[in-house]
Write a protein that holds these residues in place. Structure first.
Motif, PDB file in Angstrom:
ATOM      1  N   VAL A  30       3.007  -9.092   9.315  1.00 12.02           N
ATOM      2  CA  VAL A  30       4.162  -8.221   9.503  1.00 12.02           C
ATOM      3  C   VAL A  30       3.712  -6.805   9.826  1.00 12.02           C
ATOM      4  O   VAL A  30       4.243  -6.150  10.726  1.00 12.02           O
ATOM      5  CB  VAL A  30       5.052  -8.222   8.238  1.00 12.02           C
ATOM      6  N   ASP A  31       2.713  -6.317   9.098  1.00 10.37           N
ATOM      7  CA  ASP A  31       2.164  -4.986   9.340  1.00 10.37           C
ATOM      8  C   ASP A  31       0.794  -4.918   8.677  1.00 10.37           C
ATOM      9  O   ASP A  31       0.535  -5.595   7.671  1.00 10.37           O
ATOM     10  CB  ASP A  31       3.072  -3.896   8.783  1.00 10.37           C
ATOM     11  N   CYS A  32      -0.071  -4.114   9.258  1.00  8.28           N
ATOM     12  CA  CYS A  32      -1.410  -3.935   8.712  1.00  8.28           C
ATOM     13  C   CYS A  32      -1.811  -2.483   8.922  1.00  8.28           C
ATOM     14  O   CYS A  32      -1.757  -1.967  10.045  1.00  8.28           O
ATOM     15  CB  CYS A  32      -2.412  -4.869   9.403  1.00  8.28           C
ATOM     16  N   GLY A  33      -2.180  -1.822   7.832  1.00  9.22           N
ATOM     17  CA  GLY A  33      -2.538  -0.415   7.925  1.00  9.22           C
ATOM     18  C   GLY A  33      -3.705  -0.065   7.037  1.00  9.22           C
ATOM     19  O   GLY A  33      -3.973  -0.731   6.038  1.00  9.22           O
ATOM     20  N   ARG A  40      -1.780   7.177   6.035  1.00 11.75           N
ATOM     21  CA  ARG A  40      -2.104   6.063   6.936  1.00 11.75           C
ATOM     22  C   ARG A  40      -2.882   6.553   8.138  1.00 11.75           C
ATOM     23  O   ARG A  40      -2.507   7.540   8.781  1.00 11.75           O
ATOM     24  CB  ARG A  40      -0.822   5.357   7.374  1.00 11.75           C
ATOM     25  N   ARG A  44      -3.423   0.904  15.530  1.00  9.34           N
ATOM     26  CA  ARG A  44      -3.093  -0.423  15.045  1.00  9.34           C
ATOM     27  C   ARG A  44      -4.393  -1.182  14.799  1.00  9.34           C
ATOM     28  O   ARG A  44      -5.344  -1.089  15.580  1.00  9.34           O
ATOM     29  CB  ARG A  44      -2.219  -1.175  16.060  1.00  9.34           C
ATOM     30  N   ARG A 158       7.100   0.123   2.596  1.00 12.01           N
ATOM     31  CA  ARG A 158       5.961   0.778   3.241  1.00 12.01           C
ATOM     32  C   ARG A 158       6.335   2.175   3.718  1.00 12.01           C
ATOM     33  O   ARG A 158       5.575   3.139   3.520  1.00 12.01           O
ATOM     34  CB  ARG A 158       5.461  -0.080   4.408  1.00 12.01           C
ATOM     35  N   GLU A 159       7.516   2.301   4.343  1.00 15.61           N
ATOM     36  CA  GLU A 159       7.942   3.618   4.821  1.00 15.61           C
ATOM     37  C   GLU A 159       8.124   4.599   3.664  1.00 15.61           C
ATOM     38  O   GLU A 159       7.757   5.783   3.768  1.00 15.61           O
ATOM     39  CB  GLU A 159       9.238   3.498   5.615  1.00 15.61           C
TER      40      GLU A 159
END
Length: 357
Positions: A30-33, A40, A44, A158-159
């Motif tokens: 879904v997301d990777c950071g 952050r 990407r 996350r946000e």
């Protein structure tokens, strides 16, 4: 019927085809950071590039979110992150019991997720609560969240954390706390929704001259039991996270887990109260049904008693004996009919006065 050998050949062919059609791990991401000092890093990253960058620089941690990964996708990630094979199995199977497991260099928190399904009436739905699962794998330089089901309560975490870098400074344990806090908050939302359903049922059950559908009460009881089974086992993992000195959980984060534990205790108490209310509704509904059956039986008995009088008299005069009273009388027939009507009307008025009719 196909032979065993043929079925085995078909299974092997299917497995070979599945291995050729393996989906890359990135499809489940879904997301990777990468987060350094709570901020952050721009750009990407794939899961391989992210964990390599953190371990090469020795700074920050990786946060990767997955949705329903298959065994191949999870094995690829486990190889890069160094996860135990049992973690891989739990992350792909789903429907695990809420638990907290500690491995040599990682900590795994498994939680059941619940969502309240809005509805106008309980007669129009087959489910009130939708269930899923969230697994959080915590390491020294990474945190992996794996979601199964349609639970959308994690959206925005996350946000929110990225807007508060002072929280992410404490490391990946902050993410585990944020996910656990959001999941427990969703328990409260579901409990509030089910409380409204119980209020609606109570107003129906205790309303005068209302037909009670006891199946709706049992349906709500079943949904509440499923909710109870999903949330109750999480109490022990939260207690361990807030009390025990686990190496991957800083002291500051343990304080936050105490707040999550307090919220969980609150929702557990609310669910227990709802269970007691529904049990009372079941007892009340059964009593109402019993009273209604008694009323119906009294009415049936009254009508049977009224009908028995003309039946008895007609049966006596239908025995065709030669010498019977009133057989030769000119008004005998009318006298017997009058007697029948008089007795039946008298019984009707008597039963009506006693509220049997």
């Amino acid at each position: 019927m196909p032979s065993i050998r043929r079925r085995r050949a078909e299974t092997a062919a299917s497995s070979t085809l599945h291995s050729r059609l393996t989906v890359p791990t990135e499809r489940a991401v879904v997301d990777c950071g990468v987060y350094v000092d709570g901020v952050r890093e721009p750009g990407r990253f794939t899961h391989q590039a992210a964990i390599r960058r953190v371990r090469e620089t020795g700074r920050g941690f990786v946060w990767i979110g997955l949705h329903a990964p298959d065994p191949h996708q999870m094995e690829s990630l486990s190889t890069e992150f160094g996860l135990h094979e049992l973690i891989t199995e739990d992350a792909t199977n789903g429907r695990q019991r809420p638990k907290l497991e500690a491995y040599d260099d990682s900590l795994v928190l498994n939680m059941s997720t619940v969502s309240y399904l809005p509805h106008e009436s309980m007669t129009e739905v087959s489910d009130i609560v939708s269930t899923g699962e969230v697994l959080v794998v915590l390491g020294r330089d990474f945190v992996v969240t794996v979601r199964h089901g349609d639970f959308t309560g994690l959206a925005g975490i996350r946000e929110e954390l990225e807007r508060a870098p002072e929280r992410l400074v404490h490391g990946p344990a902050t993410v585990m706390h944020a996910v656990a806090d959001r999941v427990v908050d969703s328990y409260l939302e579901v409990a509030e929704g089910m409380s409204r359903d119980v209020d609606e049922l109570e107003s129906v059950v205790f309303a005068p001259r209302t037909q009670v559908d006891i199946e709706l009460i049992y349906f709500l009881k079943r949904e509440l039991l499923e909710l109870k089974h999903d949330i109750a086992p999480l109490a022990l993992p939260l207690r361990r996270l807030s009390v025990e000195h686990l190496g991957l959980i800083p002291r500051e984060i343990r304080h936050y887990f105490r707040d999550v534990q307090d919220h969980h205790s609150r929702v557990t108490a609310e669910v227990t109260t709802l269970d007691e209310r529904i049990s009372s509704l079941v007892s009340a509904a059964v009593a109402i049904v019993g009273v209604q059956q008694n009323i119906d039986m009294r009415r049936i008995s009254a009508w049977v008693a009224i009908a028995a009088v003309p039946t008895m008299i007609a049966g006596i005069y239908g025995m065709n004996f030669a010498h019977m009273p009133e057989l030769e009388s000119e008004y005998g027939y009318f006298l017997v009919l009058g007697l029948m009507v008089t007795v039946c009307v008298g019984l009707f008025l008597l039963f009506r006065k006693n509220r049997w009719l």
